[in-house]
Design an enzyme around this catalytic site. Structure first.
Site, short mmCIF file in Angstrom:
data_model
loop_
_atom_site.label_atom_id
_atom_site.label_comp_id
_atom_site.label_asym_id
_atom_site.label_seq_id
_atom_site.Cartn_x
_atom_site.Cartn_y
_atom_site.Cartn_z
CD GLU A 103 -3.24 1.85 -3.39
OE1 GLU A 103 -3.30 1.42 -2.22
OE2 GLU A 103 -3.81 2.89 -3.77
CG HIS A 145 -0.18 12.82 -2.35
ND1 HIS A 145 -0.28 12.67 -1.00
CD2 HIS A 145 -1.23 12.14 -2.88
CE1 HIS A 145 -1.36 11.95 -0.71
NE2 HIS A 145 -1.94 11.61 -1.84
#
Lengths: 462, 293
Positions: free
Chosen positions: A196, A265
């Protein structure tokens, strides 16, 4: 004793699916691991394997049945010595569309696979339409609306491209980019490695170099790895260069809690990004907003954070059938007009806000519900005007309570509408804890409709 | 005194790196670097007045006084900053190359970073993608041997930074960064490799910075003798001087005349940067967002 084979949940947020095809017939012997059916969700078609060895005694749900709820018995598996006749009398066939709630065991399982979002109907439509009266509308999921927005903008502008993990050949981890690789090819729909920080920096450089990247984060949790490039490189360069160059780009993906995926998450980053000058932040609730705002985001010459929500992806809303439908940034939508209290929310929070408003109406409390849609720029004028009318305000969001968007709204109201307030503003937020995994704890950590109702009752002194 | 605020990272000693590499570029090629960026700006043709006025935070600066020493840009000269976070310019440089490859315009990007940045994770994320996608980018590691105050042997497990691309299949070479012609030659090899569509190339250029990491660095981590020895024996400008005189390419008078011209440029820039007004207070609120057309 025959075993019930239940409709599987193929993702943490799946609620129902289509039993596309049986690959076995009654009387067939199956071994653990054999593929027995194909199940279609709105994301994908998945093969469903037998868990146990045995003989298929009865198929309870016919192939092609749509909207089969998770945990509905779809077949019966016989053990050695049993025959189909034995069990036929014992088991009433379950219907496809209603999930059985008979046993405590099933109820528990269902809670485990059902997202905490309430299942409200399509709320009463706003007094301010985003499209001209008489425009044809069609029902679309948020997922389809997002894909259409990207596809339309990519058709219109060759400099727009999509990059991210699994956006191409896999068709999107959440199937938002379904079909885009086929239409636009691998030059414009780019599968990245899991990296990322790196690919975000590359996209920022590409934006400096004249392209208009759409960066998909598989979820915004992973964008934390790329925070430096988003904040220090994308958001600040226009200012640092005295207006010479900036980053016309979109960072998009699901944000906030899904269901049962634990602390790393499940986090709403809305307030984080809204803090940064130089970024724009959109957070749609409905499919029409998802489409109209994403098209605006792609055209915007600034870096835009576009916060989606996994639980909303499969929800359907009216979307106008128009040649070129966009929604400008910084314009809140009043979903429901009311006179007793203003409920301000955005994103998934709108689900609770609207459901609370419906229930409150039954108690004679008439709530005005405002969807901010954008957090930067923020349409404070609409909120202030509403509070001047209702004199009360409750904010609803999923994020943590410290430094929440609701805190900012409260401060704005205190400064701009102090004399109009008849009660302190209440911020309904997620709890100040990392998201727990256990189903009951997770429900408790999230904002709920009941908490919104309680807050409204408090500010209306009921 | 006090006209230049905050950090200011001087490039003195490293001049041959940018001069040599700029000699290997073509019009339209891009460059991006860290905060030690003034040399790069001057070498790529940016106006010294604009650079100096940015250093003093004035309206006539490249960023209207809003960027400062570490953040200057010039779209006209294809200079993409001036980045203050160590290593962050590396994926950005690969992204510029990505845009050029997308546009199929044959341009190459020079992405400069130091031996300190060479230990940042995003550098290796970038190496992987640059090689995977054959991006036309030259990664220039300006190895001045100190990451702020940490000598390379104290920060880096292996000494040869030019081999850092080997795991990704990126060729690299080490270059004497005090020899401007060696740098130019290596730059031509690298840029040729990239322009031919062969993907990225790494140049580790061994150089030396004479001054501290920034103006606020007393440089206690190395001896005065070490610096002095480098200046006396390896100085890149003195080497060029000797080359020009020995080869009879220029006379002492020619060089004195060049020195004089440069002093004039510097003095003019200093005057400009003093006389340029501070930015209007209204500038506080401009350039945060580009206008939606």
């Amino acid at each position: 004793m025959a075993t019930e084979i239940l409709m599987p949940a193929l993702s943490p947020t799946m609620e129902e699916g289509t039993l596309a095809k049986w690959l076995v017939s009654e009387g067939d012997t199956v071994a653990s691991g054999d593929i027995i059916a194909e199940i279609e969700t709105d994301k994908a078609t998945m093969e469903f394997e037998a868990v146990d060895d045995g003989t298929i005694g009865k198929l309870l749900v016919a192939a092609g049945t749509a909207s089969v709820s998770v945990n509905t018995p779809i077949a019966l598996l016989l053990e050695d010595g049993e025959s189909a006749e034995d069990i036929e009398v014992k088991t009433a066939p379950a219907t496809a569309t209603t999930a059985p709630k008979a046993t405590p065991d099933q109820t528990t399982k269902e809670a485990a696979t059902t997202p905490p979002a309430p299942q409200g109907g399509q709320p009463q439509v706003a007094p301010q339409p985003d499209w001209p009266e008489g425009t044809e509308v069609k029902q679309q999921t948020v997922r389809e609306a997002l894909r259409d927005a990207m596809a339309e903008e990519m058709r219109a502008d060759g400099d727009v491209y999509l990059m991210g993990e699994e956006v191409g050949e896999y068709q999107g981890a959440y199937k938002i980019s379904q079909g885009l690789l086929d239409e636009f090819g691998p030059k414009r729909v780019i599968d990245t490695p899991i990296t990322e920080h790196g690919f975000t920096g590359i996209a920022v450089g590409a934006a400096f170099g004249g392209l208009k990247p759409i960066v998909e984060f598989m979820t915004f949790n992973f964008a934390m790895q790329a925070m430096d490039q988003i904040v220090n490189s994308a958001a600040k360069t226009l200012y640092m260069s005295g207006g010479q160059m900036g980053a016309p780009m979109v960072f998009r993906g699901p944000n906030g809690a899904a269901a049962r995926v634990g602390a790393q998450h499940s986090q709403d980053f809305a307030a984080w990004f809204a803090h940064i000058p130089g970024l724009k932040v959109a957070i749609p609730y409905s499919a029409s907003d998802a489409k109209g705002l994403l098209k605006s985001a792609i055209r915007d010459p600034n870096p835009v954070i576009f916060l989606e929500n996994e639980i909303l992806y499969g929800k359907s809303f009216d979307v106008p059938v128009m040649q070129d439908f966009t929604i400008p940034f910084g314009k809140a939508r009043i979903w429901r007009a009311g006179s007793d209290v203003t409920i301000v929310s955005f994103g998934i929070g709108m689900t609770y806000a609207l459901e609370a408003a419906e229930k409150l109406a039954e108690d004679g409390i008439n709530a005005e519900v405002i969807d901010l849609r954008c957090l930067r720029p923020l349409d404070t004028a609409t909120v202030i005007a509403s509070v001047q009318k209702t004199n009360r305000c409750v904010t609803v969001e999923e994020g943590f309570p410290v430094g929440a968007i609701g805190n900012h709204i409260s401060a704005v109201l205190m400064q701009e509408a102090f004399d109009y307030l008849d009660a302190p503003v209440i911020n309904c937020t997620g709890k100040d804890v990392p998201m727990p995994y256990a189903a009951n704890l997770e429900r408790h950590a999230l904002v709920t409709t009941d908490k919104v109702i309680a807050a409204v009752k408090k500010v209306t002194y009921r | 005194m006090g006209l230049i605020g905050g950090f200011c990272h001087l490039y003195i000693g490293q001049e041959a790196v940018v001069v040599g590499l700029e000699a290997a570029t073509e019009e339209g090629d891009k460059r991006v670097t860290s905060y030690r960026d003034h040399g790069h700006m001057l070498a790529c043709g940016m106006d010294p007045n604009g650079v100096m006025a940015e250093l003093t935070g004035r309206a006539g600066g490249y960023s209207k006084g809003k960027g400062g020493s570490m953040h200057m840009f010039s779209k006209e000269k294809h200079f993409y900053g001036g980045h203050g976070i160590v290593g962050a310019q590396v994926p950005i440089g690969a992204g510029l190359a990505f845009a050029d490859k997308y546009k199929e315009n044959g341009r190459v990007t020079f992405t400069y970073f130091g031996d300190g940045a060479a230990n940042q994770g995003q550098v290796y994320e970038t190496f992987n993608m640059a090689a995977l996608w054959d991006l036309p980018v030259v990664f220039v590691i300006e190895n001045n041997q100190y990451a702020m105050g940490t000598a390379q042997q104290r920060s880096t497990s292996t000494p040869d930074l030019y081999t850092r691309g080997a795991a990704f299949g990126i060729p690299g070479e080490v270059v004497d960064g005090m020899d401007v012609l060696a740098v130019k030659a290596a730059g031509e090899t690298a840029v040729g490799h990239c322009r031919a569509g062969n993907g990225p190339y790494i140049l580790e250029i061994k150089t030396y910075r004479y001054r501290g990491h920034s103006m606020s660095d007393p440089a206690k981590y190395r001896t005065r003798e070490e610096v002095q020895k480098m200046r006396e024996e390896r100085d890149p400008i003195e080497q060029v001087r000797a080359l020009l005189l020995n080869g009879k390419h220029a006379s002492e008078e020619d060089l004195k005349s060049i020195d004089k011209d440069i002093k004039q440029v510097v003095n003019a820039a200093a005057d400009f940067s003093r006389e340029s007004p501070e930015p209007d207070l209204a500038e506080l609120w401009t350039d945060i967002y580009a206008e939606v057309v």
